[in-house]
Design a protein around this motif. Structure first.
Motif, PDB file in Angstrom:
ATOM      1  N   HIS A 113     -37.269 -51.823  42.159  1.00 41.40           N
ATOM      2  CA  HIS A 113     -37.939 -52.271  43.384  1.00 41.40           C
ATOM      3  C   HIS A 113     -38.551 -51.034  44.014  1.00 41.40           C
ATOM      4  N   ALA A 114     -39.868 -51.023  44.162  1.00 43.86           N
ATOM      5  CA  ALA A 114     -40.553 -49.825  44.653  1.00 43.86           C
ATOM      6  C   ALA A 114     -41.768 -50.198  45.479  1.00 43.86           C
ATOM      7  N   THR A 115     -42.143 -49.314  46.380  1.00 44.66           N
ATOM      8  CA  THR A 115     -43.438 -49.423  47.040  1.00 44.66           C
ATOM      9  C   THR A 115     -44.363 -48.471  46.300  1.00 44.66           C
ATOM     10  N   ILE A 116     -45.589 -48.903  46.088  1.00 48.56           N
ATOM     11  CA  ILE A 116     -46.523 -48.113  45.298  1.00 48.56           C
ATOM     12  C   ILE A 116     -47.863 -48.000  46.009  1.00 48.56           C
ATOM     13  N   ALA A 117     -48.594 -46.979  45.644  1.00 50.58           N
ATOM     14  CA  ALA A 117     -49.972 -46.811  46.094  1.00 50.58           C
ATOM     15  C   ALA A 117     -50.777 -46.277  44.918  1.00 50.58           C
ATOM     16  N   MET A 118     -51.951 -46.838  44.701  1.00 51.82           N
ATOM     17  CA  MET A 118     -52.862 -46.362  43.658  1.00 51.82           C
ATOM     18  C   MET A 118     -53.971 -45.585  44.344  1.00 51.82           C
ATOM     19  N   LEU A 119     -54.141 -44.328  43.934  1.00 54.62           N
ATOM     20  CA  LEU A 119     -55.177 -43.471  44.490  1.00 54.62           C
ATOM     21  C   LEU A 119     -56.164 -43.104  43.395  1.00 54.62           C
ATOM     22  N   GLN A 120     -57.403 -42.851  43.810  1.00 57.33           N
ATOM     23  CA  GLN A 120     -58.459 -42.516  42.854  1.00 57.33           C
ATOM     24  C   GLN A 120     -59.258 -41.321  43.352  1.00 57.33           C
ATOM     25  N   THR A 121     -59.701 -40.503  42.419  1.00 60.73           N
ATOM     26  CA  THR A 121     -60.585 -39.398  42.773  1.00 60.73           C
ATOM     27  C   THR A 121     -61.937 -39.964  43.190  1.00 60.73           C
ATOM     28  N   PRO A 122     -62.685 -39.248  44.027  1.00 64.71           N
ATOM     29  CA  PRO A 122     -63.972 -39.763  44.507  1.00 64.71           C
ATOM     30  C   PRO A 122     -64.962 -40.112  43.390  1.00 64.71           C
ATOM     31  N   ASP A 123     -64.883 -39.421  42.251  1.00 65.95           N
ATOM     32  CA  ASP A 123     -65.812 -39.712  41.157  1.00 65.95           C
ATOM     33  C   ASP A 123     -65.394 -40.940  40.350  1.00 65.95           C
ATOM     34  N   GLY A 124     -64.214 -41.487  40.653  1.00 62.99           N
ATOM     35  CA  GLY A 124     -63.747 -42.685  39.969  1.00 62.99           C
ATOM     36  C   GLY A 124     -63.101 -42.464  38.628  1.00 62.99           C
ATOM     37  N   ASN A 125     -62.970 -41.211  38.197  1.00 66.41           N
ATOM     38  CA  ASN A 125     -62.456 -40.932  36.859  1.00 66.41           C
ATOM     39  C   ASN A 125     -60.956 -40.677  36.782  1.00 66.41           C
ATOM     40  N   GLY A 126     -60.297 -40.387  37.890  1.00 69.08           N
ATOM     41  CA  GLY A 126     -58.876 -40.068  37.841  1.00 69.08           C
ATOM     42  C   GLY A 126     -58.081 -40.902  38.832  1.00 69.08           C
ATOM     43  N   ARG A 127     -56.915 -41.367  38.396  1.00 67.53           N
ATOM     44  CA  ARG A 127     -56.052 -42.164  39.271  1.00 67.53           C
ATOM     45  C   ARG A 127     -54.621 -41.650  39.231  1.00 67.53           C
ATOM     46  N   LEU A 128     -53.983 -41.700  40.396  1.00 69.11           N
ATOM     47  CA  LEU A 128     -52.556 -41.434  40.525  1.00 69.11           C
ATOM     48  C   LEU A 128     -51.896 -42.682  41.078  1.00 69.11           C
ATOM     49  N   GLU A 129     -50.787 -43.076  40.475  1.00 67.98           N
ATOM     50  CA  GLU A 129     -49.964 -44.135  41.034  1.00 67.98           C
ATOM     51  C   GLU A 129     -48.719 -43.467  41.594  1.00 67.98           C
ATOM     52  N   LEU A 130     -48.571 -43.531  42.906  1.00 65.04           N
ATOM     53  CA  LEU A 130     -47.418 -42.944  43.577  1.00 65.04           C
ATOM     54  C   LEU A 130     -46.395 -44.040  43.811  1.00 65.04           C
ATOM     55  N   LEU A 131     -45.115 -43.750  43.533  1.00 66.30           N
ATOM     56  CA  LEU A 131     -44.054 -44.744  43.645  1.00 66.30           C
ATOM     57  C   LEU A 131     -42.917 -44.192  44.496  1.00 66.30           C
ATOM     58  N   GLU A 132     -42.472 -44.967  45.472  1.00 62.07           N
ATOM     59  CA  GLU A 132     -41.272 -44.624  46.225  1.00 62.07           C
ATOM     60  C   GLU A 132     -40.246 -45.715  45.924  1.00 62.07           C
ATOM     61  N   TYR A 133     -39.165 -45.334  45.240  1.00 58.31           N
ATOM     62  CA  TYR A 133     -38.163 -46.317  44.839  1.00 58.31           C
ATOM     63  C   TYR A 133     -37.307 -46.762  46.014  1.00 58.31           C
ATOM     64  N   ILE A 134     -37.142 -48.075  46.113  1.00 56.63           N
ATOM     65  CA  ILE A 134     -36.232 -48.682  47.074  1.00 56.63           C
ATOM     66  C   ILE A 134     -34.895 -48.933  46.380  1.00 56.63           C
ATOM     67  N   HIS A 135     -34.974 -49.458  45.139  1.00 56.11           N
ATOM     68  CA  HIS A 135     -33.780 -49.694  44.330  1.00 56.11           C
ATOM     69  C   HIS A 135     -34.154 -49.552  42.865  1.00 56.11           C
ATOM     70  N   PRO A 136     -33.353 -48.956  42.046  1.00 57.07           N
ATOM     71  CA  PRO A 136     -32.196 -48.196  42.454  1.00 57.07           C
ATOM     72  C   PRO A 136     -32.615 -46.978  43.268  1.00 57.07           C
ATOM     73  N   GLU A 137     -31.663 -46.403  43.957  1.00 54.42           N
ATOM     74  CA  GLU A 137     -31.958 -45.246  44.789  1.00 54.42           C
ATOM     75  C   GLU A 137     -32.546 -44.125  43.932  1.00 54.42           C
ATOM     76  N   ALA A 138     -33.570 -43.483  44.459  1.00 53.70           N
ATOM     77  CA  ALA A 138     -34.218 -42.385  43.735  1.00 53.70           C
ATOM     78  C   ALA A 138     -33.221 -41.252  43.507  1.00 53.70           C
ATOM     79  N   ILE A 139     -33.375 -40.577  42.403  1.00 57.79           N
ATOM     80  CA  ILE A 139     -32.497 -39.463  42.036  1.00 57.79           C
ATOM     81  C   ILE A 139     -33.242 -38.164  42.289  1.00 57.79           C
ATOM     82  N   GLU A 140     -32.697 -37.337  43.138  1.00 57.93           N
ATOM     83  CA  GLU A 140     -33.289 -36.020  43.385  1.00 57.93           C
ATOM     84  C   GLU A 140     -33.084 -35.139  42.161  1.00 57.93           C
TER      85      GLU A 140
END
Length: 145
Positions: A50-77
């Motif tokens: 279970h996670a909240t996510i955001a998809m980001l893209q570079t202005p030229d449209g060629n690169g994407r990052l998917e950032l994930l913050e885990y709700i469950h299971p708890e993220a491991i440092e």
């Protein structure tokens, strides 16, 4: 078989902090969501995923990052990645002005691991420690001046 890179996924400690860092550098948020359920457990291979996510893209449209913050299971440092460790190494971005990129990074408390180097009068390069310990490389192409 043709293959293209879809995105790079990075689990982060604080989704809002990571979004602010990358959007200040010029990336655009394409979308956000909360994901959970059998489909994501199957795709990711993690029960109770279970996670909240955001998809980001570079202005030229060629690169994407998917950032994930885990709700469950708890993220491991983990310890921050070192440049010579096996596995995910860094995310690299071409920038028009490395000094400007470093100013933006500094507003987020992110600074070069050592300094800015010049490679054969072709690139100025540096690694910074970004949000959640992500190593981010900035490269300014000196031949475009």
């Amino acid at each position: 078989m043709p293959i293209t890179l879809e995105n790079i996924g990075i689990a982060v400690r604080d989704l809002e902090e990571a979004i602010a860092f990358f959007t200040d550098l010029g990336m655009v948020v394409l979308g956000r969501d909360t994901v959970r359920g059998e489909w994501t457990e199957t795709a990711v291979g993690l029960d109770g995923n279970h996670a909240t996510i955001a998809m980001l893209q570079t202005p030229d449209g060629n690169g994407r990052l998917e950032l994930l913050e885990y709700i469950h299971p708890e993220a491991i440092e983990t310890n921050p990645t070192l440049p010579h460790e096996i596995g995910m190494h860094r995310v690299a971005f071409s920038v028009d002005d490395i000094d400007e990129a470093l100013k933006i990074a500094a507003t987020h408390g992110c600074h070069p691991l050592r300094g800015v180097a010049t490679y054969q009068d072709v690139y100025k390069l540096t690694y910074v420690r970004g949000p959640s310990g992500i190593i981010v490389m900035f490269a300014e192409d000196l031949t475009k001046s």
